[in-house]
Write an enzyme that holds these catalytic residues in place. Structure first.
Site, short mmCIF file in Angstrom:
data_model
loop_
_atom_site.label_atom_id
_atom_site.label_comp_id
_atom_site.label_asym_id
_atom_site.label_seq_id
_atom_site.Cartn_x
_atom_site.Cartn_y
_atom_site.Cartn_z
N HIS A 170 -1.24 6.75 -0.75
CA HIS A 170 -0.98 5.92 0.35
C HIS A 170 -1.55 4.12 0.39
CE1 HIS A 170 -2.98 3.48 3.87
NE2 HIS A 170 -1.36 3.54 4.45
N ASP B 191 7.72 8.07 8.66
CA ASP B 191 6.59 8.00 8.63
C ASP B 191 5.81 8.22 10.81
OD1 ASP B 191 3.65 8.22 9.23
OD2 ASP B 191 2.80 6.36 7.74
N GLU C 218 -3.43 10.78 3.90
CA GLU C 218 -3.77 9.75 4.25
C GLU C 218 -4.78 9.04 5.01
OE1 GLU C 218 -2.04 5.42 6.77
OE2 GLU C 218 -0.87 7.33 6.05
N GLU D 235 3.24 3.11 -2.88
CA GLU D 235 4.53 2.79 -1.58
C GLU D 235 3.91 0.70 -1.95
OE1 GLU D 235 3.44 2.59 3.18
OE2 GLU D 235 2.42 3.59 1.12
#
Length: 401
Positions: A323, A221, A273, A343
């Site tokens: 997300h 990320d 996201e 996640e």
């Protein structure tokens, strides 16, 4: 049934624990005062994130059913929008008319909304309305969304901050031993660090790859912290590590940049996201800017809008990996055929939780998700499984100024 009252509670970023202070590249890293790449400026992110992390919204009805949702994170603006605008539109309305109420809220906030805090406020209320629907029916919301696709949800371990290479390797091995076959790390540097930063970012990935072997999926990320030019250099450098995806390489409004990075990248590029509504995700899909969409149900417009986005992504052959791993998110994943995993934010083995304080993984809810062997069970309570931990909520509540 009618809505009788809507209340909000601002939740401090303290509920996220010390993880907001760990080193990583962010969209603000180009400014020294907000940069914590070296771990020597632990308050860097708190300076711009503000004191409010989440806003809990509770929708009460005359049937004695209260729905719970939350928006993330938009400081305290969510509360203002709910209190001053949305609650005035919804009190007296039937909470079961979710499609109509979503459209009313969206249209009413267009002059100051369309993205950001206004849509996050809509998200919180929409999730609460689905919670009411599930509680009225006596069913988990994923049953109302179309029924479960499978009987469990694969999860990836999402932490791996570059605090130290030995700790990073230790943490990665622990996740494998706990049954995760996918994990996500955070990159440390952006363009300001130059060639050294590129090498160090690659070294972080190399450390994790060496620790877990070739059979584990590794994502990374960049949290919007790179430029297009830097991202293209970075993905080339990362090619040997067979990454599952590189996430948010550039700012979300640079869709041309996303597409350029995706064209150059040997691995999938993900994003979404920090995008809002079906219209924002439609542009990402039609311009072939991402390989994986990552909407957040607490930001994108709630479960109502997330399902629209998932259907649209399915038509483009693009998977959804949302997300965040909250219970409302799990309900969405459970009922979505093109959402392959969730996640999950595990606590690293090396991290000693001060005074046994809660962290963002489990702070304000009484029944946070808990994986077994790298998978999450389907939520087994009615509604969106968002029972509040009142003691924690009171502890982390931010009083209005």
């Amino acid at each position: 049934m009618q809505i009788t009252e809507i209340t909000t509670t601002n939740v401090s970023t303290d509920s996220w624990g010390e993880f907001v202070e760990f080193p990583l590249v962010t969209v603000m890293s180009e400014y020294d005062e907000y940069n914590n790449a070296e771990g020597d400026n632990p308050q860097a992110r708190r300076k711009w994130m503000g004191p409010v992390g989440d806003v809990v919204v509770e929708v009460e009805t005359d049937a004695g059913i209260t729905g719970v949702g939350h928006g993330n994170w938009a400081t305290g603006a969510i509360s203002t929008i709910v209190d001053e605008t949305l609650s005035k539109l919804l009190v007296g309305e039937d909470p079961r008319q979710r499609e109509r109420l979503w459209d009313v809220m969206y249209r009413a906030t267009i002059p100051f909304g369309r993205k950001g805090a206004a849509v996050e406020a809509i998200s919180a209320i929409d999730i609460a309305l689905w919670d009411i629907a599930g509680k009225e029916a006596g069913k988990p919301v994923y049953e109302l969304l179309g029924g479960p696709v499978d009987d469990e949800i694969p999860a990836y371990a999402s932490n791996l901050h570059p605090v130290d290479h030995d700790k990073l390797a230790e943490e990665a091995v622990d996740y494998v031993e706990r049954g995760f076959d996918a994990m996500k790390l955070r990159f440390q540097y952006g363009p300001a660090a130059g060639r050294r930063g590129i090498k160090e970012n690659a070294r972080v990935v190399e450390t994790v790859r060496d620790a877990v072997g070739d059979e584990i999926d590794i994502a990374g990320d960049a949290y919007m912290g790179w430029t297009v030019r830097y991202a293209k250099k970075m993905v080339e450098k990362l090619e040997p590590y067979d990454m599952a995806w590189v996430e948010e390489p550039v700012i979300p409004d640079d869709i041309d940049g996303y597409a350029e990075v995706r064209e150059a990248a040997p691995m999938p590029i993900s994003g979404g996201e920090h995008e809002f509504t079906r219209w924002g995700h439609k542009e990402l899909l039609e311009r072939e800017a991402v390989d994986i969409l990552q909407p957040d149900v607490h930001r994108v417009g709630g479960l109502t809008e997330a399902k629209r986005i998932a259907d649209m992504a399915s038509a483009h052959g693009v998977p959804i990996i949302p997300h965040s791993g909250t219970n409302p998110t799990l309900h969405f994943i459970a009922a979505t055929t093109n959402a392959p995993m969730a996640e999950f934010f595990p606590i690293p083995t090396w991290y000693e939780r001060p005074d046994d304080e809660a962290t963002y993984a489990d702070a304000i809810y009484a029944n946070p998700p808990s994986p077994t062997g790298g998978t999450l069970p389907l939520p087994d309570t009615v509604g969106v499984s968002a029972e509040l931990n009142r003691e924690a909520l009171d502890h982390y509540a931010v009083e209005e100024q």
